[in-house]
Design a protein around this motif. Structure first.
Motif, PDB file in Angstrom:
ATOM      1  N   GLY A   1       3.208 -29.219  11.399  1.00  0.00           N
ATOM      2  CA  GLY A   1       3.659 -27.833  11.563  1.00  0.00           C
ATOM      3  C   GLY A   1       2.604 -26.955  12.207  1.00  0.00           C
ATOM      4  N   LEU A   2       1.361 -27.101  11.775  1.00  0.00           N
ATOM      5  CA  LEU A   2       0.266 -26.318  12.339  1.00  0.00           C
ATOM      6  C   LEU A   2       0.042 -26.702  13.804  1.00  0.00           C
ATOM      7  CD1 LEU A   2      -1.920 -24.204  11.794  1.00  0.00           C
ATOM      8  CD2 LEU A   2      -3.425 -26.081  11.095  1.00  0.00           C
TER       9      LEU A   2
ATOM     10  N   GLY B   1      -4.178 -20.221  19.555  1.00  0.00           N
ATOM     11  CA  GLY B   1      -3.303 -21.387  19.668  1.00  0.00           C
ATOM     12  C   GLY B   1      -4.087 -22.678  19.776  1.00  0.00           C
ATOM     13  N   GLY B   2      -5.175 -22.639  20.534  1.00  0.00           N
ATOM     14  CA  GLY B   2      -6.021 -23.821  20.682  1.00  0.00           C
ATOM     15  C   GLY B   2      -6.680 -24.236  19.376  1.00  0.00           C
ATOM     16  N   VAL B   3      -7.141 -23.265  18.593  1.00  0.00           N
ATOM     17  CA  VAL B   3      -7.754 -23.570  17.297  1.00  0.00           C
ATOM     18  C   VAL B   3      -6.730 -24.188  16.352  1.00  0.00           C
ATOM     19  CG1 VAL B   3      -8.749 -22.498  15.223  1.00  0.00           C
ATOM     20  CG2 VAL B   3      -9.613 -21.886  17.476  1.00  0.00           C
ATOM     21  N   CYS B   4      -5.525 -23.633  16.312  1.00  0.00           N
ATOM     22  CA  CYS B   4      -4.463 -24.199  15.455  1.00  0.00           C
ATOM     23  C   CYS B   4      -4.125 -25.626  15.890  1.00  0.00           C
ATOM     24  CB  CYS B   4      -3.202 -23.336  15.518  1.00  0.00           C
ATOM     25  SG  CYS B   4      -3.350 -21.759  14.699  1.00  0.00           S
ATOM     26  N   LEU B   5      -4.001 -25.828  17.189  1.00  0.00           N
ATOM     27  CA  LEU B   5      -3.670 -27.146  17.717  1.00  0.00           C
ATOM     28  C   LEU B   5      -4.783 -28.145  17.415  1.00  0.00           C
ATOM     29  CD1 LEU B   5      -1.540 -28.655  19.371  1.00  0.00           C
ATOM     30  CD2 LEU B   5      -2.723 -27.929  21.434  1.00  0.00           C
ATOM     31  N   ALA B   6      -6.021 -27.742  17.644  1.00  0.00           N
ATOM     32  CA  ALA B   6      -7.156 -28.635  17.392  1.00  0.00           C
ATOM     33  C   ALA B   6      -7.303 -28.941  15.906  1.00  0.00           C
ATOM     34  CB  ALA B   6      -8.442 -28.005  17.932  1.00  0.00           C
ATOM     35  N   SER B   7      -7.099 -27.955  15.062  1.00  0.00           N
ATOM     36  CA  SER B   7      -7.256 -28.196  13.626  1.00  0.00           C
ATOM     37  C   SER B   7      -6.184 -29.142  13.101  1.00  0.00           C
ATOM     38  CB  SER B   7      -7.254 -26.883  12.847  1.00  0.00           C
ATOM     39  OG  SER B   7      -6.006 -26.250  12.954  1.00  0.00           O
ATOM     40  N   ALA B   8      -5.030 -29.168  13.727  1.00  0.00           N
ATOM     41  CA  ALA B   8      -3.971 -30.087  13.287  1.00  0.00           C
ATOM     42  C   ALA B   8      -4.346 -31.533  13.594  1.00  0.00           C
ATOM     43  CB  ALA B   8      -2.661 -29.731  13.971  1.00  0.00           C
ATOM     44  N   PHE B   9      -5.114 -31.735  14.657  1.00  0.00           N
ATOM     45  CA  PHE B   9      -5.466 -33.098  15.037  1.00  0.00           C
ATOM     46  C   PHE B   9      -6.815 -33.570  14.506  1.00  0.00           C
ATOM     47  CE2 PHE B   9      -2.333 -32.036  18.319  1.00  0.00           C
ATOM     48  CZ  PHE B   9      -1.483 -33.121  18.165  1.00  0.00           C
ATOM     49  N   PHE B  10      -7.736 -32.637  14.353  1.00  0.00           N
ATOM     50  CA  PHE B  10      -9.096 -33.043  14.010  1.00  0.00           C
ATOM     51  C   PHE B  10      -9.491 -32.800  12.557  1.00  0.00           C
ATOM     52  CE2 PHE B  10      -9.297 -32.125  18.641  1.00  0.00           C
ATOM     53  CZ  PHE B  10      -9.452 -33.439  19.047  1.00  0.00           C
ATOM     54  N   VAL B  11      -8.685 -32.113  11.809  1.00  0.00           N
ATOM     55  CA  VAL B  11      -8.951 -31.912  10.386  1.00  0.00           C
ATOM     56  C   VAL B  11      -8.174 -32.985   9.634  1.00  0.00           C
ATOM     57  CG1 VAL B  11      -8.644 -30.316   8.452  1.00  0.00           C
ATOM     58  CG2 VAL B  11      -9.342 -29.445  10.674  1.00  0.00           C
ATOM     59  N   GLU B  12      -8.807 -33.579   8.677  1.00  0.00           N
ATOM     60  CA  GLU B  12      -8.175 -34.693   7.951  1.00  0.00           C
ATOM     61  C   GLU B  12      -6.793 -34.356   7.421  1.00  0.00           C
ATOM     62  OE1 GLU B  12     -10.172 -36.827   4.803  1.00  0.00           O
ATOM     63  OE2 GLU B  12     -11.966 -36.836   6.053  1.00  0.00           O
TER      64      GLU B  12
END
Length: 167
Positions: A68-69, A52-63
């Motif tokens: 939804g992610l 869950g943390g990886v999904c949440l972080a990738s939604a904010f830190f990936v361009e």
């Protein structure tokens, strides 16, 4: 039926101290076992929180992260964060074996199986998954799975405990 006819006996004393990770008490005519700690569920909880943390972080830190992610990651994180607050409670008496969960807002309704309907009590893996065994009470109306992921010693103790109380 065997228990009712007196053909099933047990030398087990359920008043002896339970294995580590379990607590017991008596509530009227019901013997209550609470799973305080299950190390398999802790592992699953940590994996879920990391996912869950990886999904949440990738939604904010990936361009090209998406809302939804991020929402999915937040949802998974919250679910796994609260999952540790629900403790399985097994209530055993001469009539029923009842599994419910104790949560922050009280107990769930759970599932139960009538002792008179129990055809077998076995330790079996869930859908063939190795290392994730549980106690399975089978009847002509269905089955009740208790303690998935508990150690073999704890499952054996629970099995003997159920036999001792229903006989």
């Amino acid at each position: 039926e065997l228990a009712a006819e007196g053909k099933l006996t047990s030398e087990f004393d359920p008043s002896q101290p339970p294995p580590a990770g379990l607590s017991t008490h008596i509530d009227g005519d019901t013997f209550v076992v609470i799973v305080e700690r299950n190390f398999q569920s802790v592992k699953i909880r940590i994996i879920g929180l990391l996912f869950g943390g990886v999904c949440l972080a990738s939604a904010f830190f990936v361009e090209e992260g998406s809302f939804g992610l991020g929402f999915f990651g937040l949802l998974i994180t919250v679910v796994f964060a609260f999952s540790g607050h629900f403790k399985p409670e097994i209530r055993i008496n001469k009539d029923v074996v009842h599994l419910r969960y104790l949560g922050p807002w009280g107990p769930t309704s759970g599932q139960q199986i009538r002792v008179a309907d129990v055809e077998s009590v076995t330790i079996a893996s869930h859908d063939g998954q190795k290392g994730f065994e549980g106690l399975v009470l089978t009847s002509n109306t269905g089955e009740l799975r208790i303690g998935d992921g508990l150690s073999k010693d704890v499952l054996e103790w629970l099995k003997k405990c159920i036999f001792a109380i229903i006989t």
